[in-house]
Motif scaffolding. Structure first.
Motif, PDB file in Angstrom:
ATOM      1  N   TYR A  51      75.069  -1.728  28.482  1.00 29.06           N
ATOM      2  CA  TYR A  51      76.998  -1.049  28.280  1.00 29.06           C
ATOM      3  C   TYR A  51      76.861   0.219  27.810  1.00 29.06           C
ATOM      4  CZ  TYR A  51      82.004   0.325  27.091  1.00 29.06           C
ATOM      5  OH  TYR A  51      83.304   0.934  27.460  1.00 29.06           O
ATOM      6  N   LEU A  52      75.914   0.758  26.933  1.00 29.45           N
ATOM      7  CA  LEU A  52      75.688   1.893  26.396  1.00 29.45           C
ATOM      8  C   LEU A  52      75.024   3.717  27.329  1.00 29.45           C
ATOM      9  CD1 LEU A  52      74.847   1.192  22.774  1.00 29.45           C
ATOM     10  CD2 LEU A  52      76.526   2.191  23.778  1.00 29.45           C
ATOM     11  N   THR A  53      74.071   2.411  28.028  1.00 29.75           N
ATOM     12  CA  THR A  53      73.439   3.061  29.476  1.00 29.75           C
ATOM     13  C   THR A  53      74.089   2.961  30.104  1.00 29.75           C
ATOM     14  OG1 THR A  53      71.278   1.364  28.896  1.00 29.75           O
ATOM     15  CG2 THR A  53      71.740   2.452  31.144  1.00 29.75           C
ATOM     16  N   LYS A  54      75.720   2.667  30.106  1.00 31.19           N
ATOM     17  CA  LYS A  54      76.328   2.782  31.752  1.00 31.19           C
ATOM     18  C   LYS A  54      77.037   4.107  31.228  1.00 31.19           C
ATOM     19  CE  LYS A  54      80.334   0.419  33.775  1.00 31.19           C
ATOM     20  NZ  LYS A  54      81.069  -0.268  34.320  1.00 31.19           N
ATOM     21  N   ILE A  55      77.951   4.224  29.909  1.00 32.43           N
ATOM     22  CA  ILE A  55      78.877   5.077  29.348  1.00 32.43           C
ATOM     23  C   ILE A  55      77.730   6.552  29.145  1.00 32.43           C
ATOM     24  CG2 ILE A  55      80.529   3.482  28.566  1.00 32.43           C
ATOM     25  CD1 ILE A  55      79.416   4.750  25.870  1.00 32.43           C
ATOM     26  N   THR A  56      76.695   5.845  28.915  1.00 34.79           N
ATOM     27  CA  THR A  56      76.112   7.161  28.800  1.00 34.79           C
ATOM     28  C   THR A  56      75.434   7.872  30.096  1.00 34.79           C
ATOM     29  OG1 THR A  56      74.659   6.679  26.720  1.00 34.79           O
ATOM     30  CG2 THR A  56      73.658   8.913  28.557  1.00 34.79           C
ATOM     31  N   GLY A  57      75.252   7.488  31.094  1.00 38.04           N
ATOM     32  CA  GLY A  57      75.492   8.212  32.074  1.00 38.04           C
ATOM     33  C   GLY A  57      76.440   8.393  33.374  1.00 38.04           C
ATOM     34  N   GLY A  58      78.055   8.463  32.383  1.00 44.49           N
ATOM     35  CA  GLY A  58      78.953   9.068  32.870  1.00 44.49           C
ATOM     36  C   GLY A  58      79.776   8.247  34.233  1.00 44.49           C
ATOM     37  N   GLU A  59      79.521   6.870  34.191  1.00 40.71           N
ATOM     38  CA  GLU A  59      79.686   6.473  35.268  1.00 40.71           C
ATOM     39  C   GLU A  59      81.493   5.710  35.084  1.00 40.71           C
ATOM     40  OE1 GLU A  59      78.038   2.394  36.066  1.00 40.71           O
ATOM     41  OE2 GLU A  59      75.341   4.150  36.602  1.00 40.71           O
ATOM     42  N   CYS A  60      81.907   5.803  33.643  1.00 40.84           N
ATOM     43  CA  CYS A  60      82.876   5.363  33.812  1.00 40.84           C
ATOM     44  C   CYS A  60      83.924   6.491  33.277  1.00 40.84           C
ATOM     45  CB  CYS A  60      83.234   4.069  32.844  1.00 40.84           C
ATOM     46  SG  CYS A  60      81.994   4.119  31.350  1.00 40.84           S
TER      47      CYS A  60
END
Length: 278
Positions: free
Chosen positions: A85-94
């Motif tokens: 989850y942290l990888t997803k939000i760090t990458g700016g996807e959401c």
């Protein structure tokens, strides 16, 4: 500037001892926990790349690298979910255009489901702790604690800012860890930023320290000290309403004494009507 992903990897590395992974103790280290070089070797990546991830200079590691880091740190299944989850939000996807509060509406079908649970103890919340709907028994269980005094009650704000919460929750530290951790899970990155910006100035280090630790809580038995006297021991069953970024939590007495105490709290004022906040 760091990122949630980098902060989590660094926190887990600092809290992992070499002997826990079967590595030799190489003597005194400048910082606690696992050396960066040891983690990089176990994950099959370079020390330079690991440094970029931890410092927030690489925001889009591949799935293979994320899985390798999880394996190298021996993360639990819950910690692996948090890492992804942290990888997803760090990458700016959401990420959204501007921080905004989450919606407070509860679907009619969810309200109907909650109504069917009367006279049991149940509540609908979102991940930032807004109390969106509750049964009469939940209201009776929390009466006199201050939780529902606001027009828009919020469990997270109550835990960190109302002194009565420390008396109400027997294991206040554990509950505070749970509420802080859930802020990372949504209901969206925008809502997380909006709420933490609002809460951090009044909650202070008790909140920020827990947010930065990224410790996945155990969520064991909930113990309460009701203002009217009885001590309550409750088990929790959570139904995730994924499409709504909400959750339905049911509280079950863990022993006969709690069941009798809940009945005594509920019966004098119970009228069978659902409490909802629009």
């Amino acid at each position: 500037m760091g990122t949630p992903l980098g902060d989590f990897v660094r926190a887990r590395r600092d809290s992992t001892q070499p002997e826990d992974l079967g590595l030799p103790d190489r003597g005194r280290r400048r910082s606690p926990g696992l050396r960066r070089s040891d983690l990089a070797t176990r994950a099959g990546i370079s020390v330079e790349y690991l440094t970029r991830i931890e410092q927030g200079r690489d925001r889009n590691p591949s799935v293979a690298v994320v899985n390798a880091l999880a394996d190298a740190l021996c993360l639990t299944p819950a910690e692996r979910v948090h890492l992804r989850y942290l990888t997803k939000i760090t990458g700016g996807e959401c990420l959204g255009a501007r921080p905004a509060p989450p919606p407070r509406q509860v679907r009619p079908a969810v309200l109907r489901t909650l109504e069917l649970m009367e006279p049991g103890i149940a509540v609908v919340t979102n991940r930032i702790g807004d109390v969106l709907a509750r049964t009469g028994a939940f209201e009776a269980m929390t009466r006199g604690t201050g939780l529902l005094e606001s027009d828009t009650p919020n469990l997270t704000r109550y835990v960190f800012t109302d002194p009565r919460a420390r008396s109400f929750f027997t294991d206040w530290d554990d509950v505070a860890d749970e509420q802080a951790f859930d802020l990372w899970l949504g209901p969206s990155v925008d809502s997380h930023e909006w709420f933490t910006a609002d809460l951090a100035p009044v909650a202070g280090p008790e909140l920020t320290r827990r947010l930065n630790r990224h410790v996945v809580p155990r969520r064991g038995e909930l113990r309460l000290n009701h203002p009217s006297g009885p001590a309550l021991r409750l088990l929790r069953e959570t139904l995730e309403l994924t499409a709504d970024a909400q959750q339905l939590v049911v509280f079950l007495p863990a022993d006969e004494a709690t069941a009798q105490a809940v009945d005594s709290l509920r019966c004098p004022s119970y009228d069978g009507r659902l409490r909802a906040i629009s």
